[in-house]
Design a protein around this motif. Structure first.
Motif, PDB file in Angstrom:
ATOM      1  N   TRP A  76      13.150  -4.342   4.931  1.00 15.92           N
ATOM      2  CA  TRP A  76      12.584  -3.618   3.788  1.00 15.92           C
ATOM      3  C   TRP A  76      11.313  -2.866   4.163  1.00 15.92           C
ATOM      4  CZ3 TRP A  76      14.591  -2.647  -0.937  1.00 15.92           C
ATOM      5  CH2 TRP A  76      15.649  -3.450  -1.402  1.00 15.92           C
ATOM      6  N   SER A  77      10.906  -2.898   5.430  1.00 15.75           N
ATOM      7  CA  SER A  77       9.596  -2.368   5.815  1.00 15.75           C
ATOM      8  C   SER A  77       9.458  -0.871   5.538  1.00 15.75           C
ATOM      9  CB  SER A  77       9.313  -2.666   7.295  1.00 15.75           C
ATOM     10  OG  SER A  77      10.334  -2.140   8.125  1.00 15.75           O
ATOM     11  N   ASP A  78      10.508  -0.088   5.745  1.00 17.50           N
ATOM     12  CA  ASP A  78      10.423   1.344   5.445  1.00 17.50           C
ATOM     13  C   ASP A  78      10.183   1.572   3.959  1.00 17.50           C
ATOM     14  OD1 ASP A  78      11.477   3.245   7.902  1.00 17.50           O
ATOM     15  OD2 ASP A  78      12.262   1.217   8.025  1.00 17.50           O
ATOM     16  N   ALA A  79      10.923   0.839   3.126  1.00 18.57           N
ATOM     17  CA  ALA A  79      10.765   0.994   1.683  1.00 18.57           C
ATOM     18  C   ALA A  79       9.377   0.566   1.234  1.00 18.57           C
ATOM     19  CB  ALA A  79      11.832   0.178   0.956  1.00 18.57           C
ATOM     20  N   ILE A  80       8.887  -0.536   1.786  1.00 18.31           N
ATOM     21  CA  ILE A  80       7.586  -1.056   1.348  1.00 18.31           C
ATOM     22  C   ILE A  80       6.455  -0.164   1.832  1.00 18.31           C
ATOM     23  CG2 ILE A  80       6.751  -2.592   3.170  1.00 18.31           C
ATOM     24  CD1 ILE A  80       7.372  -3.615  -0.472  1.00 18.31           C
ATOM     25  N   ASP A  81       6.669   0.556   2.927  1.00 17.08           N
ATOM     26  CA  ASP A  81       5.684   1.546   3.380  1.00 17.08           C
ATOM     27  C   ASP A  81       5.545   2.656   2.341  1.00 17.08           C
ATOM     28  OD1 ASP A  81       3.949   2.967   5.159  1.00 17.08           O
ATOM     29  OD2 ASP A  81       5.646   4.226   5.737  1.00 17.08           O
ATOM     30  N   VAL A  82       6.698   3.112   1.815  1.00 20.33           N
ATOM     31  CA  VAL A  82       6.682   4.130   0.760  1.00 20.33           C
ATOM     32  C   VAL A  82       5.978   3.590  -0.486  1.00 20.33           C
ATOM     33  CG1 VAL A  82       8.120   5.528  -0.780  1.00 20.33           C
ATOM     34  CG2 VAL A  82       8.778   5.234   1.619  1.00 20.33           C
ATOM     35  N   VAL A  83       6.243   2.324  -0.813  1.00 23.44           N
ATOM     36  CA  VAL A  83       5.598   1.693  -1.970  1.00 23.44           C
ATOM     37  C   VAL A  83       4.079   1.728  -1.814  1.00 23.44           C
ATOM     38  CG1 VAL A  83       5.253  -0.482  -3.202  1.00 23.44           C
ATOM     39  CG2 VAL A  83       7.555   0.206  -2.498  1.00 23.44           C
ATOM     40  N   GLY A  84       3.603   1.314  -0.640  1.00 22.68           N
ATOM     41  CA  GLY A  84       2.162   1.282  -0.412  1.00 22.68           C
ATOM     42  C   GLY A  84       1.525   2.652  -0.544  1.00 22.68           C
ATOM     43  N   LYS A  85       2.164   3.655   0.017  1.00 24.71           N
ATOM     44  CA  LYS A  85       1.602   5.004  -0.048  1.00 24.71           C
ATOM     45  C   LYS A  85       1.675   5.565  -1.463  1.00 24.71           C
ATOM     46  CE  LYS A  85       2.551   5.938   4.813  1.00 24.71           C
ATOM     47  NZ  LYS A  85       3.457   6.554   5.803  1.00 24.71           N
ATOM     48  N   SER A  86       2.722   5.200  -2.210  1.00 25.84           N
ATOM     49  CA  SER A  86       2.859   5.690  -3.586  1.00 25.84           C
ATOM     50  C   SER A  86       1.854   5.040  -4.521  1.00 25.84           C
ATOM     51  CB  SER A  86       4.280   5.425  -4.098  1.00 25.84           C
ATOM     52  OG  SER A  86       5.236   6.093  -3.320  1.00 25.84           O
ATOM     53  N   LEU A  87       1.544   3.760  -4.290  1.00 29.41           N
ATOM     54  CA  LEU A  87       0.674   3.012  -5.193  1.00 29.41           C
ATOM     55  C   LEU A  87      -0.736   2.836  -4.642  1.00 29.41           C
ATOM     56  CD1 LEU A  87       3.144   0.203  -6.355  1.00 29.41           C
ATOM     57  CD2 LEU A  87       2.762   2.467  -7.350  1.00 29.41           C
ATOM     58  N   ASP A  88      -1.059   3.567  -3.568  1.00 27.79           N
ATOM     59  CA  ASP A  88      -2.388   3.494  -2.952  1.00 27.79           C
ATOM     60  C   ASP A  88      -2.751   2.061  -2.580  1.00 27.79           C
ATOM     61  OD1 ASP A  88      -2.749   6.278  -3.378  1.00 27.79           O
ATOM     62  OD2 ASP A  88      -3.358   5.881  -5.439  1.00 27.79           O
ATOM     63  N   MET A  89      -1.830   1.392  -1.877  1.00 29.00           N
ATOM     64  CA  MET A  89      -2.035   0.005  -1.482  1.00 29.00           C
ATOM     65  C   MET A  89      -1.886  -0.153   0.025  1.00 29.00           C
ATOM     66  SD  MET A  89       0.089  -2.062  -4.438  1.00 29.00           S
ATOM     67  CE  MET A  89      -0.706  -3.641  -4.064  1.00 29.00           C
ATOM     68  N   LYS A  90      -2.723  -0.981   0.594  1.00 26.90           N
ATOM     69  CA  LYS A  90      -2.491  -1.416   1.965  1.00 26.90           C
ATOM     70  C   LYS A  90      -1.261  -2.322   1.968  1.00 26.90           C
ATOM     71  CE  LYS A  90      -7.461  -1.486   2.927  1.00 26.90           C
ATOM     72  NZ  LYS A  90      -8.635  -2.342   3.225  1.00 26.90           N
ATOM     73  N   VAL A  91      -0.516  -2.313   3.056  1.00 28.57           N
ATOM     74  CA  VAL A  91       0.691  -3.132   3.151  1.00 28.57           C
ATOM     75  C   VAL A  91       0.645  -3.968   4.420  1.00 28.57           C
ATOM     76  CG1 VAL A  91       3.188  -3.094   3.526  1.00 28.57           C
ATOM     77  CG2 VAL A  91       2.179  -1.622   1.786  1.00 28.57           C
ATOM     78  N   ILE A  92       0.918  -5.255   4.269  1.00 31.03           N
ATOM     79  CA  ILE A  92       1.089  -6.153   5.413  1.00 31.03           C
ATOM     80  C   ILE A  92       2.525  -6.672   5.372  1.00 31.03           C
ATOM     81  CG2 ILE A  92       0.360  -8.298   6.539  1.00 31.03           C
ATOM     82  CD1 ILE A  92      -2.334  -8.009   5.108  1.00 31.03           C
ATOM     83  N   VAL A  93       3.231  -6.571   6.494  1.00 36.92           N
ATOM     84  CA  VAL A  93       4.573  -7.130   6.598  1.00 36.92           C
ATOM     85  C   VAL A  93       4.511  -8.335   7.528  1.00 36.92           C
ATOM     86  CG1 VAL A  93       6.965  -6.755   7.296  1.00 36.92           C
ATOM     87  CG2 VAL A  93       5.701  -4.927   6.155  1.00 36.92           C
ATOM     88  N   ALA A  94       4.820  -9.517   7.008  1.00 34.42           N
ATOM     89  CA  ALA A  94       4.856 -10.749   7.800  1.00 34.42           C
ATOM     90  C   ALA A  94       6.282 -11.279   7.760  1.00 34.42           C
ATOM     91  CB  ALA A  94       3.886 -11.782   7.234  1.00 34.42           C
ATOM     92  N   SER A  95       7.061 -10.921   8.762  1.00 33.70           N
ATOM     93  CA  SER A  95       8.468 -11.330   8.786  1.00 33.70           C
ATOM     94  C   SER A  95       8.764 -12.097  10.061  1.00 33.70           C
ATOM     95  CB  SER A  95       9.390 -10.107   8.697  1.00 33.70           C
ATOM     96  OG  SER A  95       9.212  -9.256   9.809  1.00 33.70           O
ATOM     97  N   ARG A  96       9.709 -13.009   9.961  1.00 33.34           N
ATOM     98  CA  ARG A  96      10.108 -13.812  11.112  1.00 33.34           C
ATOM     99  C   ARG A  96      11.592 -14.088  10.992  1.00 33.34           C
ATOM    100  NH1 ARG A  96       7.722 -17.556  14.746  1.00 33.34           N
ATOM    101  NH2 ARG A  96       9.118 -19.214  15.375  1.00 33.34           N
ATOM    102  N   ALA A  97      12.346 -13.744  12.020  1.00 35.77           N
ATOM    103  CA  ALA A  97      13.799 -13.922  11.980  1.00 35.77           C
ATOM    104  C   ALA A  97      14.162 -15.379  11.723  1.00 35.77           C
ATOM    105  CB  ALA A  97      14.431 -13.454  13.295  1.00 35.77           C
TER     106      ALA A  97
END
Length: 698
Positions: free
Chosen positions: A488-509
Motif C-alpha cells: 500500500w506504500s504508493d497509495a499511502i504516499d499519495v495520501v500523505g501528499k494530499s493531506l499534508d502529512m508525513k508518512v512512515i511505513v513500517a512493514s515486515r514480511a
C-alpha cells in the motif's frame, strides 16, 4: 532436497559384501538402496501431497548423509591406490560422469518446456535458476531470494530442487582435497587419527554454524552450504568407523528418521537442531550394515525397493519440474488424478533416464579418460549456461520493453485508468488487459519494495522503515503491518501528499500489526525465530513509532485468522496500545486473494494467459470475517473496506482499468496501489473527521 552422487560403490574396508552388483560391477548394499528409496519417496510424497508427510522434505538430509558416507569411503580407498594428482583427476572426472548427464538433460528439458508453457514474465527468473543450477550454485541463488521481499511471493522455480545437488557438488570440490592433505600429513602423525580429527572439526564447525544461522537468518539457513556440510561429514565419519553389524541400530535409526517425517514441518526452524533427527537416524542405519535375515538390509532387498533406489536420482530430478509446470500447462490446480498421472510419468521418465542416460554415460568407453570427462562436461555445461543466459535475456528484454511502454500509458493516464475506472462512468472497469500491461505487472513492485528497499524483510529484528508523503507536514501518518502494508506504500504516499502529512511505513514480511506472534498458516508460516523477531519489531514500533504518529493505519494479510481458530487478542492489544498513545487507529481492509495465491500462479501470469482473471467473492474475501470479528471486539473502530476497489457483487478481479492489480498472487502492484491513492486519501480524511462512513454503522 537432493540425490546422492554415487548410486553404488564398494563397501568400506571390513564391511561384509552384498550379493548384488550394479552395471559397473560395484557391490551394492541393500540397506543403502533402501535408504535411498525411503528418502526419495518421502520427498516426492511431500511435494505431491504435503499434508500426508509434513516432514517429508527431510529425506534430503538422508541423501546428504548417504552421500558423505559413500564418497568418503571411496576417497579413503582411492588415496591408497593413486598418486595425489591422479586421485584428484579421477575423482572429479567420476563426479562429472555420475552427476552431469541426467542433471543437464533435465535442465535442458526445463528450458524448452518453459519456453512453450510458462508466461514470458517467468522467463528471466527461469533462466537465472537454470544458470545457477548448471554451475552448482542454485542453493546460493535461493538463499539470496529467501531474504528478498520482491521474490518472496514469486512462483517456485522448476529447478529449485537443484539446491541440494549444488550443496553436494560444492562439498565434492573441497572434501577430497581436505582428506588428501590430512592423509599426506598423517603419514607421519597417524593417518586414520588425523583424518578423523579433521572430519570432527569440520562437522562441529558446520553444526555450530547451522545452529547460529538458523536462529539469526532462518529464511536463508535452509540453503547455505556451511549449514549443511556437517551432515555430509557425519556420513564420512560413519565410513571411517570400524563399528558394523549391530542389528538393532538400523531399526532405531529408521524410527528416528520416521520421527522427523512426522514431527518436523515447514514451520520448524530448519536445519538447526531439528536436522539432528534425520542425520543421526541415517548414521545409525549405516552403522548397522548387513546384519542377517531379519535385518533392515533383508527388508530392503526386494527388487522393487532396490529398483527405486537405483532410479532415485532420476526420480528426484524429474518429479519437481512436473509438479511446477503441470498446473500452468493445465491452467488449473492439480486434481488427485492429475497427481497420480504425474507420479507415473515421473517413474517412467526416471527409468528411461537411468537406462539411457545415467548408466551409459557412467560406464561408457567415451568418458573413461578423465580428460574426456572434463572436456565433454565443460562443453555440456557451457551449452546449458548459454541457453539459460539467452532465455533470461529474452525474458528480461520483453518485460523491460513492456514496462517502458506501460510507463508511457501510465503518464497519459485518463479517467478510466487503474482504480479511477471504478469512480467514473467507464464502460467496463474489469475488461481484459493488454499483453503489455500483464507483462509490466510482473515487475511492478511498490515503492517500498524497490531497490534500495526500505521494507523490512524476514529475519532478526531491525529498525528499517520508509518515509514518504509531505516531509513538511505538521501531522504524521504511520502505516503498520506485514508485506501487504508495504504494497500500500504508493497509495499511502499519495495520501500523505494530499493531506499534508508525513508518512512512515513500517512493514515486515509475515509480521502482522499485532502484540502476538504471527500465526502458523498456509499463506505465511513463521518459524520460532521469525516469530521472535516479529514480536521484537512490533514492540519497537509501538514504543518508538506510534508515539510519533497522529494516525496509525493497520494493513495486513489477515486471511490466516479467517478460520476463527486463532486469537484476535493481538490485534485488539495493538489497537489499545495505539489509542493509549493518543493516536487514532484506522483498520484498512484486506486486499482480495487471487485464485492462485496458494500455488503462487501469480496475478500477472494469469493475465498473460487469459487477459483477465477473477476469484469468487466467497474465496477472495475470506479475511472480511476477521474484520467483522475485530469490529465486534472494538465496536468504535474506524474501518476502511476495500472490496469495492477490486470486486463486483460476484467476483474479485486481477485487472482493473487496464492495470494489473497484483505483481504476484496477493500483493498490490505499484501502479494500481498509486491509482488507489486519491480514493484512499478521501477515506482517511473521512475517518479523521469522524465520518460515519468510517465506522461500523456506516
Amino acid at each position: 532436497m537432493t540425490e546422492v552422487s554415487e548410486l553404488a560403490r564398494p563397501e568400506p574396508e571390513g564391511q561384509e559384501k552384498a550379493v548384488a552388483r550394479d552395471a559397473s560391477g560395484h557391490r551394492v548394499r541393500a540397506d543403502i538402496q533402501g535408504l535411498r528409496a525411503i528418502a526419495v519417496t518421502s520427498v516426492v510424497v511431500f511435494h505431491f501431497w504435503p499434508s500426508l508427510l509434513p516432514g517429508g522434505f527431510t529425506g534430503v538430509d538422508v541423501f546428504f548423509v548417504v552421500s558423505g558416507f559413500l564418497i568418503t569411503g571411496r576417497i579413503l580407498r582411492d588415496l591408497d591406490r593413486s598418486t595425489p594428482g591422479a586421485f584428484v583427476a579421477q575423482f572429479w572426472a567420476a563426479r562429472v560422469r555420475r552427476i552431469l548427464p541426467a542433471a543437464l538433460l533435465v535442465l535442458g528439458v526445463v528450458l524448452v518446456a518453459s519456453w512453450f508453457i510458462l508466461p514470458e514474465s517467468r522467463w528471466a527468473g527461469i533462466g537465472q535458476h537454470v544458470f545457477a543450477s548448471a554451475l552448482s550454485i542454485e542453493n546460493w541463488q535461493l538463499a539470496r531470494e529467501a531474504i528478498d521481499y520482491g521474490a518472496e511471493g514469486a512462483a517456485p522455480s522448476p529447478v529449485q530442487h537443484y539446491w541440494s545437488l549444488s550443496v553436494e557438488e560444492q562439498f565434492y570440490l573441497g572434501w577430497p582435497v581436505l582428506l588428501l592433505l590430512a592423509t599426506l600429513a598423517g603419514r607421519r602423525l597417524g593417518r586414520r587419527g588425523l583424518v578423523a580429527l579433521v572430519m570432527v572439526v569440520v562437522l562441529l564447525g558446520s553444526l555450530w554454524y547451522s545452529f547460529e544461522v538458523t536462529a539469526s537468518d532462518p529464511a536463508a539457513a535452509y540453503f547455505v552450504t556451511p549449514a549443511r556440510i556437517w551432515q555430509l561429514a557425519a556420513g564420512g565419519l560413519v565410513a571411517l568407523a570400524a563399528v558394523r553389524g549391530l542389528r538393532v541400530l538400523p531399526w532405531i535409526g529408521l524410527a528416528v528418521i520416521a520421527a522427523g517425517f512426522a514431527f518436523i514441518s515447514t514451520d520448524t526452524a530448519y536445519p538447526g537442531f531439528a536436522a539432528l533427527l534425520p542425520t543421526v537416524g541415517t548414521c545409525l542405519v549405516l552403522l548397522g550394515g548387513r546384519t542377517g535375515p531379519r535385518s533392515f538390509d533383508a527388508l530392503a532387498s526386494p527388487r522393487p525397493i532396490q529398483r527405486l533406489g537405483d532410479i532415485s536420482y532420476s526420480v528426484y530430478l524429474w518429479h519437481w519440474p512436473l509438479v511446477v509446470l503441470a498446473p500452468v500447462a493445465l491452467d488449473r490446480d492439480l486434481t488427485v488424478l492429475d497427481t497420480l498421472v504425474l507420479l507415473v510419468l515421473t517413474l517412467v521418465l526416471s527409468e528411461l533416464s537411468y537406462r539411457f542416460i545415467e548408466q551409459p554415460f557412467r560406464t561408457g568407453w567415451l568418458l573413461r579418460l578423465p580428460s574426456r570427462s572434463w572436456v565433454l562436461g565443460a562443453v555440456a555445461i557451457a551449452i546449458i549456461v548459454a541457453g539459460a543466459t539467452k532465455f533470461e535475456a529474452v525474458g528480461d528484454a520483453r518485460v523491460r520493453t513492456a514496462a517502458a511502454q506501460f510507463k508511457a500509458e501510465v503518464k497519459s493516464g485518463g479517467d478510466c485508468f487503474g482504480a479511477a475506472a471504478l469512480e467514473n462512468a467507464c464502460a467496463d472497469p474489469f475488461a481484459k488487459v493488454t499483453e503489455t500491461a500483464a507483462l509490466a505487472g510482473s515487475n511492478d513492485l511498490p515503492i517500498a519494495s524497490r531497490k534500495p528497499r526500505c521494507s523490512d524483510a524476514l529475519g532478526p529484528f531491525n529498525d528499517v522503515i520508509c518515509r514518504y508523503g509531505d516531509p513538511d507536514g505538521d501531522r504524521t501518518l504511520l502505516l503498520w503491518g506485514n508485506s501487504h502494508a508495504s504494497a500500500w506504500s504508493d497509495a499511502i504516499d499519495v495520501v500523505g501528499k494530499s493531506l499534508d502529512m508525513k508518512v512512515i511505513v513500517a512493514s515486515r514480511a509475515g509480521c502482522t500489526a499485532s502484540t502476538e506472534a504471527p500465526p502458523v498458516n498456509k499463506l505465511r508460516p513463521a518459524s520460532i525465530e521469525e516469530s521472535k523477531g516479529c514480536l521484537e519489531r512490533n514492540q519497537w514500533v509501538l514504543d518508538t513509532l506510534v508515539p510519533q504518529a497522529d494516525v496509525v493505519v493497520m494493513a495486513d494479510l489477515r486471511a490466516g485468522f479467517a478460520d476463527g481458530q486463532r486469537s484476535l487478542d493481538g490485534f485488539v492489544g495493538a489497537i489499545e496500545r495505539i489509542r493509549a498513545s493518543g493516536a487514532q487507529v484506522i483498520w484498512l481492509g484486506d486486499v482480495p486473494l487471487t485464485a492462485g495465491v496458494y500455488t503462487r500462479r501469480d496475478g500477472p501470469e494469469c493475465l498473460e494467459l487469459n487477459g483477465q482473471c477473477s476469484n469468487p467473492v466467497s474465496e477472495a474475501l475470506i479475511a472480511k470475517q476477521v474484520t467483522e470479528r475485530v469490529r465486534a471486539l472494538v465496536p468504535d473502530l474506524s474501518v476502511i473496506p476495500t472490496e469495492s476497489r477490486f470486486c463486483d457483487d460476484a467476483r474479485c478481479y486481477s485487472a482493473v482499468g487496464g492495470v494489473s492489480v497484483y505483481f504476484d498472487g496477493s500483493h498490490l502492484s505499484g501502479t494500481y496501489s498509486r491509482s488507489l491513492g486519491p480514493w484512499l486519501a478521501k477515506e482517511v480524511k473521512a475517518c479523521m473527521q469522524g465520518s460515519k462512513t468510517c465506522t461500523p454503522g456506516g
